[in-house]
Design an enzyme around this catalytic site. Structure first.
Site, PDB file in Angstrom:
ATOM      1  N   ASP A 133       0.840  -1.209   0.000  1.00 10.65           N
ATOM      2  CA  ASP A 133       0.000   0.000   0.000  1.00 10.65           C
ATOM      3  C   ASP A 133       0.878   1.263   0.000  1.00 10.65           C
ATOM      4  OD1 ASP A 133      -3.088  -0.964   1.176  1.00 10.65           O
ATOM      5  OD2 ASP A 133      -1.399  -2.315   1.439  1.00 10.65           O
ATOM      6  N   THR A 230      -7.328  -4.524   0.297  1.00  8.41           N
ATOM      7  CA  THR A 230      -6.091  -5.000   0.959  1.00  8.41           C
ATOM      8  C   THR A 230      -6.313  -6.358   1.622  1.00  8.41           C
ATOM      9  OG1 THR A 230      -5.452  -2.705   1.311  1.00  8.41           O
ATOM     10  CG2 THR A 230      -4.245  -4.336   2.573  1.00  8.41           C
TER      11      THR A 230
END
Ligand SMILES: Nc1ncnc2c1ncn2[C@@H]1O[C@H](COP(=O)(O)OS(=O)(=O)O)[C@@H](OP(=O)(O)O)[C@H]1O
Ligand SMILES: [Mg+2]
Ligand SMILES: [Mg+2]
Ligand SMILES: [Mg+2]
Length: 462
Positions: A133, A230
């Protein structure tokens, strides 16, 4: 259609676009033509994608092979160069940046899955965040700033540097810096310039925290979700890299990287996790196996495009080829598939099951992590996407901007449950969203679902 939409949101460009472009005619014609296109001119998709389809003559459609020939080709198009050129540089860079980000994510996901001690962190809201990320956010921010001029580039993105800057996060920061530098060193494969010297931790942190725009109704900014889904990413499943350009409150470019969503959906079994898929299926040749894709669109073009991932093909370097994608023509709910988030906490499965029953959607829902759901609708792999978050949850613009535009340009319809377009002009949240999000391949399915929501909302516990 929309009844109580606010004035700026009262236009429904995707619906008008679908009618105006007579989607099915264009798809049919485009299919044949693009077979020819793909055999003869593989390298020009991005340049051509910046020209509206209905504004091109045949030679412009099929005989452009570089930026300079695009410029020659448009001389007789009847459009000003300025109009046709608008956003083409930004789109080109955005697609390359997302391709690089996908490559980065694939490597990190592979290492996450193979390690027993995962490097997954929990944020304040308990949601996961990983090296990927932060690394994608730093990489995309750096590329946009370098190629478009850092002062003029405003970015709204999901991650911040709080956790990474803590003294006990030195190892994590080191991993991010290493991942960013490894990725940027590969930039020439994507036709971009690598940094002259390796980035230090200060520069990487700066690139991440540069994404601090507040968004809003005027001017130009990018919306980036470095890793969307995620949870899917850490589970070895679907996830997406999402990048959109928003100008004066409207999404004008959308790019979705889907590293585990193959070019050919036959290679995807939604009911098996990614690591099980690759162990079970052996593709016949490396050429026909494109493990992931990047889908993109420009507002007003009436078309959306898909490229294979460069990383999946060791042999592929820039420029890459692309094929057009289009929403499904299925209108019968009994034949339609609807997608929704995997986690019940993110969207009420019981409410959508009731809706599905009342409109006659009979197939099992396709539960997929991330904006891959938007990609599935745009590609015609499913017909409906519904998300009804719990009351009080505010949807963020980066979770939807790229996907909404891509579906609209591919011929679909996206609104809130009141039939209004999503409003990207109010900062980082989709303010004023009425109940939930409904994306459909066509107007008929969309109308049925909107009516069903109204009929069942009061008796729901949402
Ligand atoms: N409570 C709640 N309700 C609704 N949505 C939430 C919620 N919490 C988080 N999020 C946002 O959902 C993003 C993931 O959406 P998905 O559609 O992929 O959901 S799911 O993982 O398939 O369940 C996820 O995006 P990422 O954080 O980028 O993964 C979040 O922005
Ligand atoms: Mg997200
Ligand atoms: Mg994210
Ligand atoms: Mg997140």
């Amino acid at each position: 259609m929309p009844l109580n939409c606010s004035s700026s949101a009262s236009r429904v460009p995707h619906i008008l676009g679908g009618l105006k472009t007579t989607a099915t005619t264009r798809v049919g014609g485009g299919g044949v033509l693009f077979n020819f296109f793909n055999k003869t001119h593989q390298n020009n998709s991005l340049c051509i994608a910046s020209l509206p389809l209905n504004k091109r003559n045949d030679s412009q459609r099929f005989c452009l092979s570089s930026s300079s020939s695009v410029m020659e080709g448009i001389k007789d198009s009847g459009f000003s160069t300025q109009e046709i050129e608008k956003y083409s540089k930004e789109l080109d860079i955005a697609v390359r940046a997302v391709q690089m980000a996908c490559s980065l994510c694939q490597k990190v996901q592979e290492s996450l899955i193979s390690k027993t001690n995962s490097q997954v962190q929990a944020k304040d809201d308990n949601s996961p965040v990983t090296v990927a990320d932060w690394s994608v956010q730093a990489t995309v921010s750096w590329i946009l700033s370098e190629t478009l001029g850092s002062r003029s580039v405003a970015i709204v993105a999901e991650e911040d540097v709080q956790t990474l800057s803590k003294p006990d996060s030195a190892g994590l920061l080191e991993a991010v810096v290493q991942t960013v530098n490894d990725c940027l060193a590969e930039a020439p494969r994507f036709g971009l310039k690598a940094p002259g010297t390796i980035l230090g931790s200060t520069e990487v942190l700066e690139a991440i925290s540069h994404c601090n725009s507040a968004g809003g109704p005027s001017g130009r900014f990018w919306a980036l979700d470095p890793v969307d889904g995620t949870l899917g990413f850490v589970r070895g499943d679907q996830y997406a890299v999402a990048l959109a350009l928003i100008e004066d409150g409207e999404v004008v470019l959308g790019v979705l990287g889907c590293p585990n969503y193959p070019m050919r959906k036959e290679w995807l079994s939604y009911h098996h996790r990614y690591h099980r898929i690759i162990s079970k299926l052996t593709p016949p040749t490396s050429e026909s196996w494109d493990k992931g894709c990047v889908i993109y669109a420009r507002r007003g073009s009436g078309e959306a495009w898909m490229q294979p991932l460069i990383q999946g093909h060791k042999k592929l370097v820039w420029p890459n080829s692309a094929t057009p994608v289009r929403v499904s023509t299925v209108e019968n709910p009994a034949l339609a598939t609807f997608c929704e988030p995997v986690e019940k906490a993110n969207s009420s499965h019981s409410f959508t099951a009731g809706l599905a029953h009342s409109v006659g959607l009979r197939k099992q829902p396709l539960r997929v992590y991330s904006m891959v759901k938007y990609a599935a609708i745009a590609r015609g792999d499913a017909e409906v996407f519904m998300k009804f978050a719990r009351a009080g949850y505010k949807e963020k613009i980066w979770d939807h901007a790229a996907g909404v535009l891509i579906i609209q340009e591919a011929g679909g319809v996206v609104t809130d449950a009141g039939g209004c377009p999503l409003n990207f002009s109010k900062g980082m949240y989709l303010e004023g969203l009425d109940r939930g999000i409904i994306a459909c391949a066509g107007v008929k399915l969309h109308e049925k679902i909107i009516k069903a929501v109204d009929a069942s909302w009061n008796s729901s516990s949402l």
